[in-house]
Motif scaffolding. Structure first.
Motif, short mmCIF file in Angstrom:
data_model
loop_
_atom_site.label_atom_id
_atom_site.label_comp_id
_atom_site.label_asym_id
_atom_site.label_seq_id
_atom_site.Cartn_x
_atom_site.Cartn_y
_atom_site.Cartn_z
N TRP A 28 -4.92 16.02 -1.14
CA TRP A 28 -5.40 15.02 -2.09
C TRP A 28 -4.27 14.25 -2.77
N GLY A 29 -3.05 14.44 -2.31
CA GLY A 29 -1.89 13.91 -3.02
C GLY A 29 -1.63 12.43 -2.87
N SER A 30 -2.43 11.70 -2.10
CA SER A 30 -2.17 10.27 -1.92
C SER A 30 -2.30 9.49 -3.22
N VAL A 31 -3.01 10.06 -4.21
CA VAL A 31 -3.17 9.37 -5.50
C VAL A 31 -1.93 9.53 -6.38
N GLY A 32 -1.02 10.43 -6.00
CA GLY A 32 0.18 10.65 -6.80
C GLY A 32 0.05 11.86 -7.70
N ILE A 33 1.17 12.52 -7.96
CA ILE A 33 1.14 13.76 -8.75
C ILE A 33 0.75 13.49 -10.19
N ALA A 34 1.09 12.31 -10.72
CA ALA A 34 0.69 11.98 -12.10
C ALA A 34 -0.82 12.00 -12.24
N THR A 35 -1.52 11.49 -11.23
CA THR A 35 -2.98 11.49 -11.27
C THR A 35 -3.54 12.88 -11.04
N LEU A 36 -2.97 13.62 -10.09
CA LEU A 36 -3.47 14.98 -9.83
C LEU A 36 -3.30 15.89 -11.03
N MET A 37 -2.26 15.67 -11.83
CA MET A 37 -2.05 16.51 -13.02
C MET A 37 -2.89 16.06 -14.21
N GLY A 53 0.80 -1.21 0.00
CA GLY A 53 0.00 0.00 0.00
C GLY A 53 0.83 1.25 0.00
N ALA A 54 2.09 1.14 0.43
CA ALA A 54 2.93 2.32 0.51
C ALA A 54 3.59 2.66 -0.81
N VAL A 55 3.52 1.76 -1.81
CA VAL A 55 4.16 2.02 -3.09
C VAL A 55 3.39 3.11 -3.81
N PRO A 56 4.02 4.23 -4.17
CA PRO A 56 3.29 5.32 -4.83
C PRO A 56 2.93 4.96 -6.25
N THR A 57 1.85 5.52 -6.72
CA THR A 57 1.42 5.29 -8.10
C THR A 57 2.11 6.26 -9.05
N SER A 58 2.38 5.82 -10.27
CA SER A 58 2.98 6.70 -11.27
C SER A 58 2.16 6.75 -12.54
N THR A 59 0.97 6.16 -12.48
CA THR A 59 0.12 6.15 -13.66
C THR A 59 -0.71 7.41 -13.75
N CYS A 60 -1.20 7.70 -14.96
CA CYS A 60 -2.11 8.83 -15.14
C CYS A 60 -3.53 8.43 -14.76
N ALA A 61 -3.75 7.17 -14.41
CA ALA A 61 -5.10 6.72 -14.11
C ALA A 61 -5.51 7.12 -12.71
N GLY A 62 -6.76 7.33 -12.53
CA GLY A 62 -7.31 7.53 -11.21
C GLY A 62 -8.58 6.71 -11.14
N SER A 63 -9.48 7.11 -10.26
CA SER A 63 -10.79 6.47 -10.21
C SER A 63 -11.66 7.18 -11.23
N LEU A 64 -11.64 6.70 -12.46
CA LEU A 64 -12.29 7.41 -13.56
C LEU A 64 -13.66 6.83 -13.85
N SER A 65 -14.68 7.65 -13.68
CA SER A 65 -16.03 7.23 -14.02
C SER A 65 -16.43 7.75 -15.39
N GLY A 66 -15.75 8.78 -15.87
CA GLY A 66 -16.00 9.34 -17.19
C GLY A 66 -14.67 9.57 -17.87
N SER A 67 -14.60 9.29 -19.16
CA SER A 67 -13.31 9.30 -19.84
C SER A 67 -13.05 10.55 -20.67
N GLY A 68 -14.07 11.34 -20.96
CA GLY A 68 -13.85 12.57 -21.72
C GLY A 68 -13.62 12.33 -23.19
N LEU A 69 -13.27 13.41 -23.89
CA LEU A 69 -13.07 13.38 -25.33
C LEU A 69 -11.74 14.03 -25.69
N GLN A 70 -11.18 13.64 -26.84
CA GLN A 70 -9.98 14.27 -27.37
C GLN A 70 -10.30 14.90 -28.72
N GLY A 71 -9.33 15.64 -29.25
CA GLY A 71 -9.49 16.25 -30.56
C GLY A 71 -10.03 17.67 -30.47
#
Length: 372
Positions: free
Chosen positions: A128-137, A27-45
């Protein structure tokens, strides 16, 4: 308890202890992914929208506020609250923060300076930083975060959008009503989005692009020492206003930079004063210390010059910043009047020339006169 019983108890308890220790360590290993708890994925373009005073990057963040809210089935009052909150907290920008140096390693729309807050909803890293800076950004994560918070508020559908935004953001002053007109206009612009056309997000999987047009995505390295120094010199001024004719070797003038003012400053500072570029894009492109580099050999810190079709002189210059994790090229530049120094995706439509500068053995004493 005698000694033999105590020994047995200790031995039997060791497996439980080791299992608990293993769980804690995992549980102490920090996350480095851009993923979070995503319920909606949004759009690109590209959005295809045009609203006075808003850039394409701002419109994309607003569109994702509407798209994700629609995908989640949020009522219009809640979506308006999210848009008003974004507009108030960050002016619809995914902001990094120099007080959180790690945030500068992710593609952003400029710098904020509110404590340790980052992103479009200005989430505090200390809270809110427990999710990791990659997720917060990741702006998609922050938009979902806002909707997740509203889902926990009793009778939220009966609360006005401004008061709902205040309940989520807990600002010192409720200023969200001042952005409701803009929020309504943005909602009307993007309200016809079909949720069925949007990709479904999967828990634990990286969001597509880690944000619109790569916003919030990790930035690549690979720059030479000189190229990295050029980037460091320029990115100190992210968020500085564009001023036509602004900028010299010492920094902004008249309160800001134009495109060539920023590049001449960055190259001069990175070279220790040994490369003094003129304040004109084509003259920078033709400078004797500039070396032609094929586009496919570009490196961070190179300058990219933009020439309109049919023209012979470049009209804009930007610093090549590298690629995000989706392979999209990014540039650091001073865009145009009404905008600020920023990192943005490299766009199509112009002829692109790449130049890399070499360091002369001795400080240069000649400089082409300023021409705008």
């Amino acid at each position: 308890m005698n000694l033999s019983k105590l020994t047995v108890a200790v031995v039997l308890s060791l497996p439980v202890f080791l299992i608990l220790l293993f769980v804690v360590l995992i549980g102490a290993v920090p996350t480095s992914t851009c993923a979070g708890s995503l319920s909606g994925s949004g759009l690109q373009g590209a959005t295809g929208a045009s609203i006075d005073g808003l850039t394409e990057a701002q419109l994309q963040l607003a569109r994702n506020g509407v798209a994700i809210g629609t995908q989640r089935g949020e009522p219009d009052t809640v979506i308006l609250a999210e848009l008003a909150a974004q507009a108030t907290e960050s002016t619809l920008r995914n902001l990094a923060n120099p007080a959180v140096p790690e945030s500068l390693n992710y593609s952003n729309d400029g710098l904020g300076h509110d404590g340790d807050s980052v992103g479009p909803h200005q989430l505090r890293v200390s809270v809110w930083g427990s999710v990791g800076i990659a997720t917060l950004m990741n702006p998609i994560y922050q938009i979902n975060w806002f909707y997740d918070q509203t889902d926990r508020i009793t009778d939220r559908d009966r609360i006005s959008p401004a008061d709902l935004a205040q309940a989520v953001e807990v600002a010192k002053v409720n200023a969200y009503a001042g952005q409701l007109d803009l929020a309504r206009r943005l909602y009307t612009e993007f309200a016809n989005i079909d949720p069925a056309s949007m990709p479904a997000a999967q828990a634990g999987q990286p969001d597509t692009g880690c944000g619109s047009n790569g916003a919030g995505a990790p930035l690549t390295a690979g720059a030479s020492e000189f190229g990295a120094a050029i980037i460091r010199a320029a990115e100190k001024w992210i968020g500085t206003p564009y001023v036509w004719g602004g900028g010299d070797q010492a920094g902004p003038t008249e309160g800001g930079f134009d495109c060539s003012g920023l590049t001449l400053y960055a190259v001069y500072q990175a070279s220790g004063g040994r490369v003094r570029l003129p304040h004109f894009t084509q003259a920078q492109q033709d400078h004797p210390d500039a070396h032609i580099v094929p586009f496919d050999q570009r490196q961070p810190g190179d300058l990219i010059f933009f020439t309109s079709p049919g023209e012979t002189s470049s009209h804009h210059v930007a610093i090549y910043y590298g690629r995000n994790n989706q392979g999209q090229d990014l540039v650091l530049h001073a865009p145009q009047s009404g905008q600020t120094v920023t990192i943005a995706p490299l766009w199509d439509g112009d002829h692109l020339d790449v130049r890399r500068y070499s360091l002369p053995a001795e400080p240069s004493t000649s400089e082409v006169g300023k021409s705008l």
